[in-house]
Design a protein around this motif. Structure first.
Motif, PDB file in Angstrom:
ATOM      1  N   UNK A 148      -9.386  -9.714  -0.655  1.00 10.72           N
ATOM      2  CA  UNK A 148      -8.875  -9.800   0.724  1.00 10.72           C
ATOM      3  C   UNK A 148      -8.074  -8.573   1.159  1.00 10.72           C
ATOM      4  N   UNK A 149      -7.374  -7.945   0.215  1.00 21.15           N
ATOM      5  CA  UNK A 149      -6.555  -6.777   0.571  1.00 21.15           C
ATOM      6  C   UNK A 149      -7.290  -5.462   0.304  1.00 21.15           C
ATOM      7  N   UNK A 150      -8.622  -5.527   0.281  1.00 23.12           N
ATOM      8  CA  UNK A 150      -9.414  -4.353  -0.096  1.00 23.12           C
ATOM      9  C   UNK A 150      -9.137  -3.155   0.819  1.00 23.12           C
ATOM     10  N   UNK A 151      -8.998  -3.409   2.130  1.00 25.72           N
ATOM     11  CA  UNK A 151      -8.793  -2.302   3.067  1.00 25.72           C
ATOM     12  C   UNK A 151      -7.454  -1.609   2.807  1.00 25.72           C
ATOM     13  N   UNK A 152      -6.388  -2.401   2.699  1.00 29.34           N
ATOM     14  CA  UNK A 152      -5.064  -1.824   2.440  1.00 29.34           C
ATOM     15  C   UNK A 152      -5.025  -1.155   1.071  1.00 29.34           C
ATOM     16  N   UNK A 153      -5.714  -1.748   0.124  1.00 33.36           N
ATOM     17  CA  UNK A 153      -5.789  -1.184  -1.224  1.00 33.36           C
ATOM     18  C   UNK A 153      -6.462   0.185  -1.178  1.00 33.36           C
ATOM     19  N   UNK A 154      -7.544   0.265  -0.384  1.00 32.78           N
ATOM     20  CA  UNK A 154      -8.269   1.531  -0.279  1.00 32.78           C
ATOM     21  C   UNK A 154      -7.440   2.622   0.368  1.00 32.78           C
ATOM     22  N   UNK A 155      -6.675   2.252   1.415  1.00 29.81           N
ATOM     23  CA  UNK A 155      -5.843   3.237   2.104  1.00 29.81           C
ATOM     24  C   UNK A 155      -4.769   3.792   1.171  1.00 29.81           C
ATOM     25  N   UNK A 156      -4.124   2.898   0.419  1.00 33.53           N
ATOM     26  CA  UNK A 156      -3.033   3.347  -0.454  1.00 33.53           C
ATOM     27  C   UNK A 156      -3.552   4.166  -1.629  1.00 33.53           C
ATOM     28  N   UNK A 157      -4.669   3.742  -2.234  1.00 30.40           N
ATOM     29  CA  UNK A 157      -5.202   4.503  -3.366  1.00 30.40           C
ATOM     30  C   UNK A 157      -5.725   5.854  -2.887  1.00 30.40           C
ATOM     31  N   UNK A 158      -6.187   5.908  -1.628  1.00 26.92           N
ATOM     32  CA  UNK A 158      -6.609   7.187  -1.050  1.00 26.92           C
ATOM     33  C   UNK A 158      -5.418   8.136  -0.950  1.00 26.92           C
ATOM     34  N   UNK A 195      -4.466   9.242  -4.496  1.00 29.01           N
ATOM     35  CA  UNK A 195      -5.432  10.162  -5.113  1.00 29.01           C
ATOM     36  C   UNK A 195      -5.410  11.536  -4.454  1.00 29.01           C
ATOM     37  N   UNK A 196      -5.145  11.590  -3.143  1.00 31.25           N
ATOM     38  CA  UNK A 196      -5.105  12.881  -2.456  1.00 31.25           C
ATOM     39  C   UNK A 196      -3.914  13.721  -2.904  1.00 31.25           C
ATOM     40  N   UNK A 197      -2.904  13.071  -3.473  1.00 33.00           N
ATOM     41  CA  UNK A 197      -1.772  13.820  -4.017  1.00 33.00           C
ATOM     42  C   UNK A 197      -1.857  13.951  -5.529  1.00 33.00           C
ATOM     43  N   UNK A 223      -3.345  14.822   3.589  1.00 35.18           N
ATOM     44  CA  UNK A 223      -3.708  13.456   3.954  1.00 35.18           C
ATOM     45  C   UNK A 223      -2.639  12.472   3.479  1.00 35.18           C
ATOM     46  N   UNK A 224      -1.993  12.789   2.366  1.00 30.83           N
ATOM     47  CA  UNK A 224      -0.924  11.930   1.863  1.00 30.83           C
ATOM     48  C   UNK A 224       0.284  11.977   2.786  1.00 30.83           C
ATOM     49  N   UNK A 225       0.715  13.178   3.165  1.00 26.35           N
ATOM     50  CA  UNK A 225       1.894  13.284   4.038  1.00 26.35           C
ATOM     51  C   UNK A 225       1.605  12.698   5.418  1.00 26.35           C
ATOM     52  N   UNK A 226       0.374  12.837   5.913  1.00 23.71           N
ATOM     53  CA  UNK A 226       0.026  12.245   7.207  1.00 23.71           C
ATOM     54  C   UNK A 226       0.107  10.720   7.164  1.00 23.71           C
ATOM     55  N   UNK A 227      -0.333  10.137   6.041  1.00 26.15           N
ATOM     56  CA  UNK A 227      -0.244   8.678   5.894  1.00 26.15           C
ATOM     57  C   UNK A 227       1.216   8.227   5.843  1.00 26.15           C
ATOM     58  N   UNK A 232       8.416  -4.888   7.715  1.00 25.66           N
ATOM     59  CA  UNK A 232       8.233  -4.993   6.276  1.00 25.66           C
ATOM     60  C   UNK A 232       7.022  -4.172   5.842  1.00 25.66           C
ATOM     61  N   UNK A 233       7.226  -3.326   4.866  1.00 23.07           N
ATOM     62  CA  UNK A 233       6.143  -2.528   4.287  1.00 23.07           C
ATOM     63  C   UNK A 233       5.824  -3.110   2.913  1.00 23.07           C
ATOM     64  N   UNK A 234       4.584  -3.526   2.738  1.00 22.62           N
ATOM     65  CA  UNK A 234       4.198  -4.209   1.497  1.00 22.62           C
ATOM     66  C   UNK A 234       2.819  -3.719   1.075  1.00 22.62           C
ATOM     67  N   UNK A 235       2.781  -2.573   0.375  1.00 23.16           N
ATOM     68  CA  UNK A 235       1.509  -2.020  -0.080  1.00 23.16           C
ATOM     69  C   UNK A 235       1.013  -2.728  -1.322  1.00 23.16           C
ATOM     70  N   UNK A 236      -0.296  -2.830  -1.494  1.00 23.47           N
ATOM     71  CA  UNK A 236      -0.859  -3.503  -2.675  1.00 23.47           C
ATOM     72  C   UNK A 236      -0.391  -2.899  -3.994  1.00 23.47           C
ATOM     73  N   UNK A 237      -0.137  -1.581  -4.005  1.00 27.96           N
ATOM     74  CA  UNK A 237       0.301  -0.926  -5.229  1.00 27.96           C
ATOM     75  C   UNK A 237       1.816  -0.757  -5.311  1.00 27.96           C
ATOM     76  N   UNK A 238       2.500  -1.112  -4.244  1.00 28.45           N
ATOM     77  CA  UNK A 238       3.960  -1.034  -4.253  1.00 28.45           C
ATOM     78  C   UNK A 238       4.527   0.367  -4.244  1.00 28.45           C
ATOM     79  N   UNK A 239       3.712   1.356  -3.917  1.00 33.52           N
ATOM     80  CA  UNK A 239       4.176   2.748  -4.013  1.00 33.52           C
ATOM     81  C   UNK A 239       5.152   3.137  -2.911  1.00 33.52           C
TER      82      UNK A 239
END
Length: 688
Positions: free
Chosen positions: A387-397, A400-402, A456-460, A473-480
């Motif tokens: 279910x959190x695939x989209x948010x997971x993809x954004x955060x791992x992107x 990985x870009x950094x 891309x990391x700093x832009x995000x 509230x900010x709640x990323x799947x990876x908690x970064x």
């Protein structure tokens, strides 16, 4: 543990006896028995075949000999179960171990396999449909050799403006693939220069009405399967010798009105009807663009893992050599046996031991993101994303870009530092360090040049700051980035550490990083807003915000990600001595980078007076001294097998000088008269 053999006795025993922990237990904790056995089976397989012996061809290979050997190895490995894609896809952590072994052994062959499986096959599986799966299967079974053609001579990172065209002709139900000029030629295409038969080609899709629908991927045959001659309308040239990785044949591909069937379009996300009507399956063009590039994220993540393996390899050589090499000693030293190993000197410890800390921290993070990303790709391929695939993809992107440029730059620095720390002997090819340096250099650029993709990391992160100010509230799947919820509280903090011991507490190091990231993010956002207020475009406002701001923010963010993941990873360790050593490694990693951010810590008022900087530096030196006697055992726990290491300076027996003598006295032509001797001798009679 029976899978781990005892290390040979020798000069390194002096330091091994000083260690407070068992290297076998450390390796078991870091990797687990299942992974250790898997890696051992890979190494045993490599050892069993003369083709895989790194010393099977003594002396220097010609350019074509290196190409041939790498390709023969690539084909041979494709037929072995331990290296088949199904073996590591069934257990996601196996992929990281697979790359760790292969890149420690032969980077060119490893990259060939990565292009073949991770890039070409992955593009087919994630962007194609059932009608294309035969290509992926044929690639996995060694029946064809695929490559990945994205970058163009004139465009690399800016994929949206690539110029290779694929125009649909409804009269013949074909796509016409065309390169308008040399700048539109696909370049740096691994395996294409001399061998690949098929390519996943990215091209701008045009329908008969002349409308461009953006970049899409096409599976195209480029050479005859039996003769390897390029097909009509396909122009291929090898790019020639490179600074390293010459076992990989990078090529340039141009298309001259080359026709391919309609089915060449990988149509999981979009198709074209027989009447030439564009049929997107994702209505949002941005989602369509992002989905078509999903396979690229795996490349950045893989490089993080590859560079992590290179750090472990070079540090193994550097530290084992430093433990054996003696130089100078007490003022009254008159005997060679009283000289001190160079590992005893503070400056040498400072040169090497922080990179040993990186080897451990980077290993943990790289194993995690590789396995997690493969899991996500498999879930998408199976049609069962979380279910959190989209948010997971954004955060791992963003990670990985950094992480890719961060670890690539660290590997570059670590290899060079180890090369220099081994003195003149480190400059010998037999040390293994110069080849490693040249081969690793490519990782800094391919799959996205570091200074470009890190933006891309700093832009995000910039997009998150308004949410922070609004107390959302900010709640990323990876908690970064979850600590941003406490940004206001963090801003109220000041560094109140007055002893070295306080700087050695991991919680204090983590909190300092979190304050630093909040400070840099606030500075970035405010500067970006000022740029906009001055009339700068969005592009210029971001572009003029990179040096001293965006890059530093991305670096601090990813360093915190690495540190936090490592800190979490070591908590279950039950051996108190091992846990203490691992904790010190994590803290050293963190302090090593905080020292480079010290200007920002003072600028934001977190550090006050010069005392904190002095304490931070003293803490770094204190950790190096604490870890000095553990260093050899620490590298034993993560070192590649001697077969993979292939270094006269870094073997586990520590017999540096015996191996160096054997290398010099048995090297091809080292003790014989050169063939051209009569062309260089003095011809005249001489009284000398």
């Amino acid at each position: 543990m029976d899978v781990l053999e005892d290390l040979p006795c020798g000069p390194l025993d002096v330091y091994r006896k000083r260690s407070t922990f068992d290297w076998k237990k450390m390796r078991l904790f870091m990797e687990g028995e299942k992974l250790i056995r898997y890696k051992k089976s890979m190494v045993d397989t490599l050892k069993s075949n003369p083709l895989f012996d790194l010393n099977s061809n003594p002396g220097y290979q010609t350019f074509q000999e290196e190409r041939k050997q790498a390709m023969l190895r690539t084909r041979a490995l494709g037929e072995i179960d331990e290296f088949a894609i199904g073996t590591f896809i069934s257990n996601y952590t196996h992929l990281a171990a697979n790359m760790e072994v292969l890149y420690s052994w032969d980077p060119s062959t490893a990259l060939n396999i990565g292009i073949k499986l991770a890039l070409f096959s992955n593009a087919i599986k994630t962007q194609g449909t059932a009608e294309h799966m035969y290509l992926a299967e044929a690639s996995d079974n060694n029946e064809l050799l695929g490559c990945f053609a994205l970058t163009e001579v004139g465009h690399g990172s800016n994929t949206k403006l690539m110029r290779t065209r694929a125009t649909f002709d409804k009269e013949t139900q074909t796509f016409v693939i065309h390169s308008p000029d040399f700048e539109a030629a696909k370049c740096w295409v691994g395996l294409s220069g001399q061998h690949a038969t098929h390519a996943a080609v990215y091209a701008q899709l045009y329908t008969p009405d002349g409308v461009c629908h953006g970049l899409h991927t096409f599976a195209i045959q480029i050479r005859d399967l039996t003769s390897l001659v390029p097909l009509p309308g396909v122009i291929i040239a090898d790019m020639g010798p490179k600074g390293g990785m010459n076992g990989v044949d990078n090529g340039v591909i141009m298309f001259n009105q080359h026709r391919v069937p309609k089915s060449a379009l990988l149509n999981r996300h979009a198709n074209v009807s027989q009447d030439g009507v564009y049929l997107p399956k994702l209505k949002d063009p941005k989602k369509l663009f992002n989905s078509s590039h999903h396979s690229l994220s795996m490349g950045r993540i893989n490089i993080t893992c590859i560079c992590s393996a290179m750090i472990a390899k070079c540090v193994t050589i550097g530290i084992r050599y430093a433990a054996v090499r003696k130089q100078f000693g007490p003022e009254d030293c008159t005997r060679a046996e009283d000289e001190l190993p160079i590992l005893e000197y503070q400056l040498h410890q400072y040169r090497l031991i922080p990179y040993l800390a990186h080897a451990y921290v980077c290993k943990v993070l790289s194993y995690f993101i590789v396995s997690d990303n493969v899991e996500a790709i498999v879930e998408m391929y199976m049609g069962k994303p979380k279910p959190n695939a989209a948010a997971r993809g954004v955060e791992i992107h963003a990670i990985s870009c950094a992480s890719k440029p961060f670890v690539a730059w660290i590997a570059r620095d670590a290899i060079q530092e180890c090369r220099e720390a081994c003195g003149g002997h480190g400059y010998l090819k037999a040390s293994g360090l110069t080849d490693m340096r040249d081969d690793n250099d490519a990782t800094i650029t391919y799959e996205g040049e570091g200074h470009v993709i890190i933006q891309q990391t700093s832009n995000w992160l910039l997009k998150l700051w308004p949410q922070v100010m609004e107390r959302k509230v900010i709640d990323g799947p990876y908690g970064s980035v979850n600590f941003l919820n406490n940004a206001q509280e963090l801003f109220a903090e000041k560094c109140d550490y007055h002893t070295i011991e306080e700087f050695l507490q991991p919680e204090n190091v983590i909190k300092t990083f979190q304050w630093l990231i909040c400070h840099l993010l606030k500075l970035n956002y405010e500067r970006y807003q000022r740029n906009k207020a001055q009339g700068q475009s969005t592009l210029d406002a971001k572009n003029n915000n990179q040096a001293f701001f965006g890059k530093d923010l991305s670096m601090a963010y990813v360093q915190h990600v690495f540190l936090l993941k490592f800190h979490t990873f070591i908590q279950p360790c039950e051996d108190p001595n091992m846990k203490l050593v691992l904790t010190r490694l994590g803290v050293l990693f963190g302090l090593f980078h905080l020292e480079k951010h010290v200007g920002h810590l003072y600028q934001g008022g977190y550090f006050q007076g010069d005392k904190q900087r002095v304490l931070l530096q003293e803490a770094i030196l204190s950790l190096c001294a604490m870890l000095k006697d553990e260093a050899v055992t620490l590298v034993d726990a993560i070192a590649p097998d001697d077969f993979l290491l292939n270094s006269v300076l870094g073997k586990s027996d520590g017999l540096v000088y015996q191996r160096l003598q054997r290398s010099i006295f048995t090297g091809e032509g080292n003790m014989s008269r050169v063939k051209w001797w009569d062309e260089v001798v003095t011809k005249k009679n001489s009284k000398l």
